[in-house]
Design a protein around this motif. Structure first.
Motif, PDB file in Angstrom:
ATOM      1  N   PRO A  11       0.791  -1.239   0.000  1.00 55.67           N
ATOM      2  CA  PRO A  11       0.000   0.000   0.000  1.00 55.67           C
ATOM      3  C   PRO A  11       0.817   1.281   0.000  1.00 55.67           C
ATOM      4  O   PRO A  11       0.379   2.291  -0.558  1.00 55.67           O
ATOM      5  CB  PRO A  11      -0.827  -0.122   1.292  1.00 55.67           C
ATOM      6  N   VAL A  12       1.991   1.273   0.609  1.00 51.88           N
ATOM      7  CA  VAL A  12       2.771   2.501   0.723  1.00 51.88           C
ATOM      8  C   VAL A  12       3.157   3.061  -0.634  1.00 51.88           C
ATOM      9  O   VAL A  12       3.291   4.275  -0.794  1.00 51.88           O
ATOM     10  CB  VAL A  12       4.020   2.253   1.601  1.00 51.88           C
ATOM     11  N   ILE A  13       3.315   2.193  -1.623  1.00 50.35           N
ATOM     12  CA  ILE A  13       3.731   2.702  -2.935  1.00 50.35           C
ATOM     13  C   ILE A  13       2.673   3.632  -3.518  1.00 50.35           C
ATOM     14  O   ILE A  13       2.990   4.549  -4.291  1.00 50.35           O
ATOM     15  CB  ILE A  13       4.052   1.553  -3.910  1.00 50.35           C
ATOM     16  N   LYS A  14       1.421   3.438  -3.139  1.00 55.25           N
ATOM     17  CA  LYS A  14       0.374   4.326  -3.659  1.00 55.25           C
ATOM     18  C   LYS A  14       0.586   5.750  -3.155  1.00 55.25           C
ATOM     19  O   LYS A  14       0.456   6.716  -3.916  1.00 55.25           O
ATOM     20  CB  LYS A  14      -1.007   3.793  -3.265  1.00 55.25           C
ATOM     21  N   GLY A  15       0.907   5.892  -1.877  1.00 59.81           N
ATOM     22  CA  GLY A  15       1.172   7.216  -1.327  1.00 59.81           C
ATOM     23  C   GLY A  15       2.423   7.842  -1.910  1.00 59.81           C
ATOM     24  O   GLY A  15       2.467   9.051  -2.195  1.00 59.81           O
ATOM     25  N   ILE A  16       3.462   7.035  -2.107  1.00 60.51           N
ATOM     26  CA  ILE A  16       4.699   7.543  -2.706  1.00 60.51           C
ATOM     27  C   ILE A  16       4.427   8.068  -4.112  1.00 60.51           C
ATOM     28  O   ILE A  16       4.870   9.161  -4.495  1.00 60.51           O
ATOM     29  CB  ILE A  16       5.772   6.435  -2.739  1.00 60.51           C
ATOM     30  N   ALA A  17       3.682   7.297  -4.897  1.00 61.21           N
ATOM     31  CA  ALA A  17       3.404   7.695  -6.276  1.00 61.21           C
ATOM     32  C   ALA A  17       2.601   8.985  -6.331  1.00 61.21           C
ATOM     33  O   ALA A  17       2.861   9.855  -7.175  1.00 61.21           O
ATOM     34  CB  ALA A  17       2.657   6.572  -6.996  1.00 61.21           C
ATOM     35  N   ILE A  18       1.631   9.124  -5.436  1.00 60.98           N
ATOM     36  CA  ILE A  18       0.835  10.357  -5.412  1.00 60.98           C
ATOM     37  C   ILE A  18       1.732  11.560  -5.164  1.00 60.98           C
ATOM     38  O   ILE A  18       1.624  12.597  -5.825  1.00 60.98           O
ATOM     39  CB  ILE A  18      -0.261  10.265  -4.344  1.00 60.98           C
ATOM     40  N   ARG A  19       2.649  11.447  -4.212  1.00 55.64           N
ATOM     41  CA  ARG A  19       3.531  12.565  -3.867  1.00 55.64           C
ATOM     42  C   ARG A  19       4.524  12.879  -4.983  1.00 55.64           C
ATOM     43  O   ARG A  19       4.980  14.015  -5.106  1.00 55.64           O
ATOM     44  CB  ARG A  19       4.241  12.277  -2.552  1.00 55.64           C
ATOM     45  N   LEU A  20       4.853  11.882  -5.785  1.00 57.68           N
ATOM     46  CA  LEU A  20       5.776  12.106  -6.904  1.00 57.68           C
ATOM     47  C   LEU A  20       5.042  12.483  -8.185  1.00 57.68           C
ATOM     48  O   LEU A  20       5.680  12.773  -9.198  1.00 57.68           O
ATOM     49  CB  LEU A  20       6.612  10.848  -7.144  1.00 57.68           C
ATOM     50  N   GLY A  21       3.713  12.460  -8.160  1.00 54.24           N
ATOM     51  CA  GLY A  21       2.949  12.786  -9.355  1.00 54.24           C
ATOM     52  C   GLY A  21       2.997  11.711 -10.409  1.00 54.24           C
ATOM     53  O   GLY A  21       2.879  11.991 -11.608  1.00 54.24           O
ATOM     54  N   ILE A  22       3.154  10.449  -9.977  1.00 50.69           N
ATOM     55  CA  ILE A  22       3.262   9.320 -10.902  1.00 50.69           C
ATOM     56  C   ILE A  22       1.960   8.519 -10.869  1.00 50.69           C
ATOM     57  O   ILE A  22       1.410   8.263  -9.798  1.00 50.69           O
ATOM     58  CB  ILE A  22       4.449   8.418 -10.527  1.00 50.69           C
ATOM     59  N   ALA A  23       1.464   8.131 -12.030  1.00 47.13           N
ATOM     60  CA  ALA A  23       0.243   7.331 -12.122  1.00 47.13           C
ATOM     61  C   ALA A  23       0.592   5.847 -12.083  1.00 47.13           C
ATOM     62  O   ALA A  23       1.446   5.379 -12.849  1.00 47.13           O
ATOM     63  CB  ALA A  23      -0.508   7.658 -13.413  1.00 47.13           C
ATOM     64  N   LEU A  24      -0.046   5.119 -11.184  1.00 48.01           N
ATOM     65  CA  LEU A  24       0.158   3.678 -11.099  1.00 48.01           C
ATOM     66  C   LEU A  24      -0.882   2.961 -11.952  1.00 48.01           C
ATOM     67  O   LEU A  24      -2.076   3.266 -11.884  1.00 48.01           O
ATOM     68  CB  LEU A  24       0.063   3.202  -9.652  1.00 48.01           C
ATOM     69  N   VAL A  25      -0.434   1.999 -12.729  1.00 43.66           N
ATOM     70  CA  VAL A  25      -1.306   1.242 -13.627  1.00 43.66           C
ATOM     71  C   VAL A  25      -1.369  -0.200 -13.133  1.00 43.66           C
ATOM     72  O   VAL A  25      -0.345  -0.892 -13.133  1.00 43.66           O
ATOM     73  CB  VAL A  25      -0.781   1.274 -15.074  1.00 43.66           C
ATOM     74  N   PRO A  26      -2.546  -0.670 -12.680  1.00 41.55           N
ATOM     75  CA  PRO A  26      -2.622  -2.044 -12.174  1.00 41.55           C
ATOM     76  C   PRO A  26      -2.450  -3.072 -13.283  1.00 41.55           C
ATOM     77  O   PRO A  26      -3.079  -2.969 -14.342  1.00 41.55           O
ATOM     78  CB  PRO A  26      -4.028  -2.116 -11.561  1.00 41.55           C
ATOM     79  N   ILE A  27      -1.595  -4.058 -13.037  1.00 39.36           N
ATOM     80  CA  ILE A  27      -1.341  -5.135 -13.991  1.00 39.36           C
ATOM     81  C   ILE A  27      -1.922  -6.428 -13.424  1.00 39.36           C
ATOM     82  O   ILE A  27      -1.663  -6.777 -12.268  1.00 39.36           O
ATOM     83  CB  ILE A  27       0.168  -5.314 -14.255  1.00 39.36           C
ATOM     84  N   ALA A  28      -2.685  -7.119 -14.228  1.00 42.06           N
ATOM     85  CA  ALA A  28      -3.361  -8.337 -13.765  1.00 42.06           C
ATOM     86  C   ALA A  28      -2.371  -9.387 -13.289  1.00 42.06           C
ATOM     87  O   ALA A  28      -1.244  -9.495 -13.788  1.00 42.06           O
ATOM     88  CB  ALA A  28      -4.236  -8.900 -14.889  1.00 42.06           C
ATOM     89  N   MET A  29      -2.821 -10.179 -12.309  1.00 39.60           N
ATOM     90  CA  MET A  29      -2.020 -11.244 -11.727  1.00 39.60           C
ATOM     91  C   MET A  29      -2.772 -12.567 -11.860  1.00 39.60           C
ATOM     92  O   MET A  29      -3.976 -12.590 -12.075  1.00 39.60           O
ATOM     93  CB  MET A  29      -1.752 -10.963 -10.242  1.00 39.60           C
ATOM     94  N   ASP A  30      -2.034 -13.653 -11.691  1.00 34.53           N
ATOM     95  CA  ASP A  30      -2.645 -14.966 -11.541  1.00 34.53           C
ATOM     96  C   ASP A  30      -1.908 -15.694 -10.428  1.00 34.53           C
ATOM     97  O   ASP A  30      -1.194 -15.050  -9.637  1.00 34.53           O
ATOM     98  CB  ASP A  30      -2.640 -15.756 -12.858  1.00 34.53           C
ATOM     99  N   ALA A  31      -2.063 -16.987 -10.332  1.00 32.82           N
ATOM    100  CA  ALA A  31      -1.477 -17.743  -9.218  1.00 32.82           C
ATOM    101  C   ALA A  31       0.042 -17.724  -9.230  1.00 32.82           C
ATOM    102  O   ALA A  31       0.671 -18.061  -8.217  1.00 32.82           O
ATOM    103  CB  ALA A  31      -1.977 -19.192  -9.248  1.00 32.82           C
ATOM    104  N   GLU A  32       0.672 -17.321 -10.355  1.00 31.37           N
ATOM    105  CA  GLU A  32       2.132 -17.271 -10.442  1.00 31.37           C
ATOM    106  C   GLU A  32       2.674 -15.854 -10.326  1.00 31.37           C
ATOM    107  O   GLU A  32       3.869 -15.642 -10.421  1.00 31.37           O
ATOM    108  CB  GLU A  32       2.595 -17.905 -11.757  1.00 31.37           C
ATOM    109  N   GLY A  33       1.796 -14.877 -10.122  1.00 28.97           N
ATOM    110  CA  GLY A  33       2.242 -13.496  -9.970  1.00 28.97           C
ATOM    111  C   GLY A  33       1.823 -12.631 -11.139  1.00 28.97           C
ATOM    112  O   GLY A  33       0.842 -12.925 -11.847  1.00 28.97           O
ATOM    113  N   LEU A  34       2.544 -11.538 -11.347  1.00 28.93           N
ATOM    114  CA  LEU A  34       2.222 -10.601 -12.430  1.00 28.93           C
ATOM    115  C   LEU A  34       2.292 -11.302 -13.781  1.00 28.93           C
ATOM    116  O   LEU A  34       3.222 -12.061 -14.053  1.00 28.93           O
ATOM    117  CB  LEU A  34       3.188  -9.420 -12.386  1.00 28.93           C
ATOM    118  N   ARG A  35       1.285 -11.034 -14.635  1.00 28.55           N
ATOM    119  CA  ARG A  35       1.209 -11.678 -15.944  1.00 28.55           C
ATOM    120  C   ARG A  35       1.966 -10.858 -16.988  1.00 28.55           C
ATOM    121  O   ARG A  35       1.638  -9.690 -17.236  1.00 28.55           O
ATOM    122  CB  ARG A  35      -0.243 -11.827 -16.372  1.00 28.55           C
TER     123      ARG A  35
END
Length: 444
Positions: A181-205
């Protein structure tokens, strides 16, 4: 005012007046659009706006629900934690740690040693510190060059520096759909947009990462390949190879967070793509949050830029922390604590899994955290609120979701803080709660 905001205001008014109560389920977006006589795309924007305002939350497979007027329990970032039993934060501190660390500090208190430690130090630390850290961070198949090892005050600062080095204000960085969760606050303060990437049972796809990059170029991707927080999964070798090939093909750099990796003997993604990964790590879990030091190991092409970012951040390490940590890494103190904490984590996992037997859990038996999928009828925030009333702080699934809504109906249990007997009692209480009928007043 845009129509979707006016409609969102109307729904917000229904929530404020009590016409829609905490826990009520909103209709599916298609039904909502039909009832309101609006386009489906407008309905999607209304739901996103209500989520942004904190009025509703979505859970995968269950729908969108009205949230409580106030978030309960305290946020994962709140300090101090408000419940007597803390299953929210994960900072393992063993009973024998103070004595183990005291010897190194005594040597550091000599006037000559202390005089050196009190000086300001740059992001590159000292030549001796780089050599020690390079050897300390090395894993089978990966040994960082001392010249590429940089230091920050803590792991969060290392993440912030890496994000800042990769993306300008307004830039886009991919992240796992469920993430720290902390990365969301860091990104807001840096003015960076976070883009969610889908995951499955092995991690990020990797295919989802490629699709997101082609939709609108990314400047990098932040991920946790080993003992992912909150799910506890680790990428198998095949998935790592596929992801490495994708990073090379797209010429993207991954920020690889390895703060929990000390609990597992797995080489970093950087071993496969050294020119496309920034390794970030810290001593906060190995030692303690009050005695930490952050590490960043960027590709050669990014070293100078990251040095400048750390200096201007300002995220440079403290001289005393750098000197103390270097001594503890060099004399084997940290390695001994790591061995003890690996055993401690497995013991706590066994306690938690025994108490939750019969319920759906996810995670690695080596990790200090465990994910509990809630039975049908329970919502994550309602369960967290009910747990808080029993004196147990934990983190609901929506805290980890990057996109608006549709977080899994589950909670993360951090197992490191309570004494083992207290942990057993707390998790047994949560198991009884999960097996009971949901209490609708949990969010009132």
């Amino acid at each position: 005012m845009d129509d979707f905001r006016a409609i969102a205001d109307a729904v917000a008014g229904e929530i404020a007046s009590g016409q829609l109560r905490p826990g009520d389920r909103l209709p599916p977006q298609r039904d909502f659009a039909y009832r309101r006589g609006i386009a489906a795309s407008t309905a999607a924007r209304v739901y996103a706006e209500l989520t942004r305002r904190g009025l509703v939350s979505g859970e995968v497979g269950r729908g969108t629900f009205v949230r409580a007027a106030a978030t309960v329990p305290a946020s994962v970032l709140a300090e101090p934690w408000q419940a007597p039993i803390n299953l929210e934060s994960s900072f393992p501190i063993l009973p024998g740690q103070p004595a183990a660390l005291a010897q190194g500090l005594q040597a550091l208190m000599r006037p000559d040693a202390l005089g050196l430690a009190l000086r300001a130090v740059p992001a590159a630390g000292t030549q001796a510190a780089r050599a020690v850290a390079s050897s300390f961070l090395a894993q089978a198949g990966w040994a960082p060059e001392p010249a590429r090892v940089l230091f920050t005050g803590n792991g969060r600062q290392a993440i912030a520096a890496a994000l800042s080095a990769l993306a300008p204000v307004g830039g886009r960085v991919g992240v796992e759909a469920l993430t720290y969760p902390v990365i969301k606050g860091i990104a807001i303060r840096l003015g960076i947009a976070l883009v969610p990437i889908a995951m499955d049972a092995e991690g990020l796809r990797p295919d989802a990462l490629e699709a997101a990059h082609h939709a609108a170029p990314l400047r990098g991707v932040y991920l946790q390949p080993v003992l992912h927080n909150p799910l506890g999964l680790s990428m198998p070798s095949g998935r790592r190879a596929d992801l490495a090939a994708t990073l090379q093909r797209l010429d993207l750099v991954a920020i690889e967070d390895r703060v929990f990796s000390f609990l597992a003997d797995e080489a970093p993604l950087a071993a496969l793509v050294p020119d496309h990964a920034v390794v970030v790590d810290s001593l906060s879990k190995r030692l303690a949050p009050g005695l930490t030091l952050g590490f960043a190991v960027p590709p050669r092409a990014l070293v100078e830029r990251m040095v400048g970012v750390i200096r201007s951040g300002p995220w440079s390490p403290g001289g005393l922390a750098l000197e103390a940590a270097s001594r503890w890494m060099a004399d084997g103190t940290v390695a001994a604590l790591v061995a003890e904490k690996r055993e401690d984590a497995r013991t706590r996992q066994a306690i938690a899994r025994a108490a939750l037997d019969g319920l759906e859990t996810r995670g690695d038996p080596r990790a200090y955290h465990l994910w509990l999928d809630l039975p049908e009828g329970w919502r994550a925030e309602a369960f967290a609120a009910a747990a808080a009333r029993k004196g147990i702080a934990l983190t609901p699934g929506p805290a980890y979701a990057v996109g608006p809504g549709h977080a899994p109906a589950g909670v993360r249990l951090a197992l490191a803080s309570p004494a083992p007997d207290v942990l057993r009692e707390a998790v047994e209480t949560l198991a009884r709660l999960a097996r009971s009928e949901p209490d609708q007043i949990a969010v009132d």
